[in-house]
Design a protein around this motif. Sequence first.
Motif, PDB file in Angstrom:
ATOM      1  N   LEU A 226      34.713  53.313  21.554  1.00 47.37           N
ATOM      2  CA  LEU A 226      36.094  54.032  21.887  1.00 47.37           C
ATOM      3  C   LEU A 226      36.007  55.462  22.527  1.00 47.37           C
ATOM      4  CD1 LEU A 226      37.869  52.428  18.832  1.00 47.37           C
ATOM      5  CD2 LEU A 226      38.259  51.547  21.034  1.00 47.37           C
ATOM      6  N   PRO A 227      37.006  56.059  22.660  1.00 50.68           N
ATOM      7  CA  PRO A 227      36.746  57.343  23.178  1.00 50.68           C
ATOM      8  C   PRO A 227      36.249  58.519  22.040  1.00 50.68           C
ATOM      9  CG  PRO A 227      38.756  56.826  23.900  1.00 50.68           C
ATOM     10  CD  PRO A 227      38.265  55.680  22.967  1.00 50.68           C
ATOM     11  N   ASN A 228      36.342  57.851  20.813  1.00 55.55           N
ATOM     12  CA  ASN A 228      35.882  58.797  19.613  1.00 55.55           C
ATOM     13  C   ASN A 228      34.387  58.476  19.238  1.00 55.55           C
ATOM     14  OD1 ASN A 228      36.177  56.194  18.391  1.00 55.55           O
ATOM     15  ND2 ASN A 228      37.754  56.882  16.931  1.00 55.55           N
ATOM     16  N   GLY A 229      33.914  57.358  20.215  1.00 57.16           N
ATOM     17  CA  GLY A 229      32.561  57.059  19.965  1.00 57.16           C
ATOM     18  C   GLY A 229      32.240  55.815  18.883  1.00 57.16           C
ATOM     19  N   THR A 230      33.553  55.196  18.557  1.00 60.16           N
ATOM     20  CA  THR A 230      33.248  54.086  17.558  1.00 60.16           C
ATOM     21  C   THR A 230      32.714  52.926  18.466  1.00 60.16           C
ATOM     22  OG1 THR A 230      35.022  54.952  16.010  1.00 60.16           O
ATOM     23  CG2 THR A 230      34.315  52.500  16.046  1.00 60.16           C
ATOM     24  N   PRO A 231      32.009  52.196  17.842  1.00 64.08           N
ATOM     25  CA  PRO A 231      31.217  50.870  18.766  1.00 64.08           C
ATOM     26  C   PRO A 231      32.517  49.963  18.646  1.00 64.08           C
ATOM     27  CG  PRO A 231      29.704  51.725  17.246  1.00 64.08           C
ATOM     28  CD  PRO A 231      30.833  52.492  16.901  1.00 64.08           C
ATOM     29  N   ILE A 232      32.649  49.172  19.632  1.00 63.00           N
ATOM     30  CA  ILE A 232      33.755  48.076  19.611  1.00 63.00           C
ATOM     31  C   ILE A 232      33.388  46.897  20.480  1.00 63.00           C
ATOM     32  CG2 ILE A 232      34.960  49.174  21.615  1.00 63.00           C
ATOM     33  CD1 ILE A 232      37.759  47.941  20.290  1.00 63.00           C
ATOM     34  N   GLN A 233      33.569  45.665  19.958  1.00 65.96           N
ATOM     35  CA  GLN A 233      33.265  44.582  20.646  1.00 65.96           C
ATOM     36  C   GLN A 233      34.315  44.254  21.793  1.00 65.96           C
ATOM     37  OE1 GLN A 233      29.990  43.624  19.425  1.00 65.96           O
ATOM     38  NE2 GLN A 233      31.025  41.559  19.910  1.00 65.96           N
ATOM     39  N   PRO A 234      33.647  43.740  23.075  1.00 68.82           N
ATOM     40  CA  PRO A 234      34.376  43.653  24.226  1.00 68.82           C
ATOM     41  C   PRO A 234      35.539  42.445  24.080  1.00 68.82           C
ATOM     42  CG  PRO A 234      32.002  42.822  24.456  1.00 68.82           C
ATOM     43  CD  PRO A 234      32.132  43.538  23.167  1.00 68.82           C
ATOM     44  N   PHE A 235      36.617  42.574  25.046  1.00 72.30           N
ATOM     45  CA  PHE A 235      37.460  41.461  24.947  1.00 72.30           C
ATOM     46  C   PHE A 235      37.424  40.648  26.147  1.00 72.30           C
ATOM     47  CE2 PHE A 235      39.107  44.708  22.020  1.00 72.30           C
ATOM     48  CZ  PHE A 235      40.028  44.011  21.161  1.00 72.30           C
ATOM     49  N   MET A 236      37.668  39.477  25.883  1.00 73.07           N
ATOM     50  CA  MET A 236      37.620  38.347  27.033  1.00 73.07           C
ATOM     51  C   MET A 236      39.057  37.764  27.201  1.00 73.07           C
ATOM     52  SD  MET A 236      35.208  35.072  27.697  1.00 73.07           S
ATOM     53  CE  MET A 236      35.724  34.571  25.908  1.00 73.07           C
ATOM     54  N   GLU A 237      39.534  37.738  28.299  1.00 72.61           N
ATOM     55  CA  GLU A 237      40.753  37.153  28.468  1.00 72.61           C
ATOM     56  C   GLU A 237      40.972  36.610  29.955  1.00 72.61           C
ATOM     57  OE1 GLU A 237      42.820  40.230  27.049  1.00 72.61           O
ATOM     58  OE2 GLU A 237      42.193  41.614  28.735  1.00 72.61           O
ATOM     59  N   GLY A 238      42.342  36.169  30.211  1.00 68.37           N
ATOM     60  CA  GLY A 238      42.724  35.822  31.527  1.00 68.37           C
ATOM     61  C   GLY A 238      41.957  34.842  32.195  1.00 68.37           C
ATOM     62  N   ALA A 239      41.975  33.671  31.656  1.00 73.73           N
ATOM     63  CA  ALA A 239      41.267  32.537  32.233  1.00 73.73           C
ATOM     64  C   ALA A 239      41.968  32.259  33.736  1.00 73.73           C
ATOM     65  CB  ALA A 239      41.350  31.211  31.235  1.00 73.73           C
ATOM     66  N   TRP A 240      41.104  31.619  34.630  1.00 78.66           N
ATOM     67  CA  TRP A 240      41.678  30.969  35.785  1.00 78.66           C
ATOM     68  C   TRP A 240      40.527  29.968  36.387  1.00 78.66           C
ATOM     69  CZ3 TRP A 240      46.422  31.746  37.620  1.00 78.66           C
ATOM     70  CH2 TRP A 240      46.844  30.995  38.960  1.00 78.66           C
ATOM     71  N   MET A 241      41.108  28.919  36.592  1.00 77.76           N
ATOM     72  CA  MET A 241      40.249  27.850  37.349  1.00 77.76           C
ATOM     73  C   MET A 241      40.267  27.974  38.708  1.00 77.76           C
ATOM     74  SD  MET A 241      37.821  25.888  37.007  1.00 77.76           S
ATOM     75  CE  MET A 241      37.511  25.223  35.402  1.00 77.76           C
ATOM     76  N   THR A 242      39.228  27.783  39.578  1.00 76.57           N
ATOM     77  CA  THR A 242      39.222  27.469  40.956  1.00 76.57           C
ATOM     78  C   THR A 242      38.093  26.494  41.455  1.00 76.57           C
ATOM     79  OG1 THR A 242      39.949  29.564  41.520  1.00 76.57           O
ATOM     80  CG2 THR A 242      39.088  28.447  43.308  1.00 76.57           C
ATOM     81  N   LYS A 243      38.563  25.450  41.994  1.00 77.29           N
ATOM     82  CA  LYS A 243      37.575  24.332  42.517  1.00 77.29           C
ATOM     83  C   LYS A 243      37.354  24.469  43.988  1.00 77.29           C
ATOM     84  CE  LYS A 243      36.666  19.396  42.378  1.00 77.29           C
ATOM     85  NZ  LYS A 243      36.998  17.915  42.269  1.00 77.29           N
ATOM     86  N   VAL A 244      36.009  24.635  44.465  1.00 76.52           N
ATOM     87  CA  VAL A 244      35.669  24.927  45.814  1.00 76.52           C
ATOM     88  C   VAL A 244      34.515  23.902  45.912  1.00 76.52           C
ATOM     89  CG1 VAL A 244      34.921  26.576  47.492  1.00 76.52           C
ATOM     90  CG2 VAL A 244      36.551  27.282  45.852  1.00 76.52           C
ATOM     91  N   ASN A 245      34.206  23.266  46.830  1.00 75.77           N
ATOM     92  CA  ASN A 245      33.062  22.283  47.291  1.00 75.77           C
ATOM     93  C   ASN A 245      32.611  22.026  46.237  1.00 75.77           C
ATOM     94  OD1 ASN A 245      33.446  23.303  50.055  1.00 75.77           O
ATOM     95  ND2 ASN A 245      32.481  25.022  49.824  1.00 75.77           N
ATOM     96  N   GLY A 246      33.480  21.175  45.309  1.00 75.30           N
ATOM     97  CA  GLY A 246      32.952  20.461  44.164  1.00 75.30           C
ATOM     98  C   GLY A 246      32.420  20.972  42.721  1.00 75.30           C
ATOM     99  N   ARG A 247      32.474  22.397  43.121  1.00 73.59           N
ATOM    100  CA  ARG A 247      32.279  23.552  42.009  1.00 73.59           C
ATOM    101  C   ARG A 247      33.448  23.956  41.226  1.00 73.59           C
ATOM    102  NH1 ARG A 247      28.743  25.236  46.202  1.00 73.59           N
ATOM    103  NH2 ARG A 247      26.618  24.819  46.097  1.00 73.59           N
ATOM    104  N   TYR A 248      33.291  24.061  39.907  1.00 75.18           N
ATOM    105  CA  TYR A 248      34.347  24.716  39.288  1.00 75.18           C
ATOM    106  C   TYR A 248      34.135  26.153  38.852  1.00 75.18           C
ATOM    107  CZ  TYR A 248      35.884  19.640  38.744  1.00 75.18           C
ATOM    108  OH  TYR A 248      36.122  18.653  39.209  1.00 75.18           O
TER     109      TYR A 248
END
Length: 601
Positions: A226-248
């Motif tokens: 954080l801006p104050n130097g405190t360590p923080i675990q990152p966030f994961m979000e915003g799933a989206w699926m795209t299929k192209v040429n048989g790959r997901y």
Amino acid sequence: MRIGFVLAGLGMAGSAQAQAVRQTYANPIDIDYRYNFEQVNQGVSYRTGADPAIVTHKGKYYLFQTLADGYWSSSDLVHWTFIKPSRWPFNSIVAPAVWSDGERILIQPSMTRAESILSTTDPDSGQLDFFVRRMPELVDSVGEGHVPAPGEDKVPPGPWDPALFKDDDGKWYLYWGSSNVFPLYGIEIAFEDGKLIYKGKPKPMLSLHPDQHGWERFGQDHSGTLPNGTPIQPFMEGAWMTKVNGRYFLQYGAPGTEYNAYSNGTYVSDKPLGPFEYAPWNPVAYKPGGFVQGAGHGSTFQDVNGNWWNTGTPWIGYNWTFERRIGMWPARFWADGQMAVSTRFGDFPHYAPTGKVEDPESLFTGWMLLSYKKQAVASSTQGEFAANRATDEDPRSFWVAGANKPGETLTVDLGAAKTLRAVQVNFADYKAGRFGDAPDIYTEFELQSSLDGKNWTPLAKTEAPRRDRPNAYFQLPAPVQARYVRYVHGHVGGRNLAIADLRVFGSAGGKAPAAPGGVTAKRDSDARNAHVAWKPVPGAVGYNVLWGVRPDRLTLTYQRWADQGAALDIRALNVGVDYWVAVEAFDENGVSRRTKAVRIR
């Protein structure tokens, strides 16, 4: 309510000639971002856009986003029309899942309790119907093959930040997750008699590994704190699926929307529920430098010409941490399975394609920024918010007029007569003091140009019907020679007239700069980081540092201003992956030749 432009005094022969001009756009995209009501109890009001989901449906495009009271349609990805729906959740919609199955569009909001899925077969009419009236609760236990972390023995309430996907065989899938503790989940679903049926249990798809993936570290430039130097675990979000040429391609946003390093990554599989493999060329969408910063949490879609696009959520963050806008960048999938999003000059004007485009970088117009750090004067100024703040390419720094009244002016001196091709006016919400659908929430102004600062010619202006344009973009139908550009105020809905940046694009008419020399690239003892340096180029306005996993695929870009120095610390590398890097210089005349790619050692 079509976005368009009205220009006068430019010697246009008629509307047929105007229509022949190749259309362009610039990020943040020019839509009437709605006022956010979340912070009204704190006396803060601001326009916001985030978590864009764009789908192609029956030859048109439909844009959904967080905390809007409706959605937008477009036939060309340039002009967007807001659509007020027949029904909408009382608390609005956050990070919606949107999918077109060819017959209808499904719209599923993020949820922590039972809510509805809406649908429409005629999105332009705004007529929405219930597709699923009440979502069933998620089962508690996680699927097999996952060892839960402490406190992770149950699936969190949701699905939050969902993504819908219909495979070629007709089967439906749901992906979701927004956390710095829980993984991203997936499950097969079915729609039967107006109900959504979960088939099996939620299965963990992927988690963040910032110890291996430098770009997944939280904070400004992946500081990890954080801006104050405190360590923080990152966030994961915003799933989206795209299929192209048989790959997901299961995409996700990380490591946090509040900073410049917000990005999109992907895992790849040959099955819709995995197992998924981390792509070594991640992130796929990355834009930490320039005026627009941040490209995470969005959608991937294919236009009517077969071109791929990726959207994301750039960061504003002045009034509130989650004050944001929407960006759109061309993307591609190589035959060997690599996905990439081109954010090179990603906030400069780009062409909207009218056919198939092989190289996404070819959509860059070559119109250069003419207004960076140029002198500006205003008819009045409030406090420390000086006119020169409107040319510093920082959306969190802005000019505020002494009064919000018609006739106030902001004038930028480009230093010499130059060829103008486009102008973008980016407003700020300084103590806006209102929100919602008040009748006076609209933007109205005129732009003028001059060669001598005394005789002024109309350049562009907003047109009827009135609407809000916080990131108004005007493409000039013909080049204009001018030294000065003047903003003449009409109306904004907020309490104050505040402009973050008045951005002018075109050419100074000279030769492009020389290529940088002496490029060196050295990896740190921490393999997630590397230091790149080069010799300064006289007269350069800025540099693009480009890198990738192959010397002929430098898919990632960090834009630097020349006054920031001729060096960059890249903190977005993956451990165990080799990289090559090159540098190019740019100024008001054009872009230099790109240096030979050198290996980061």
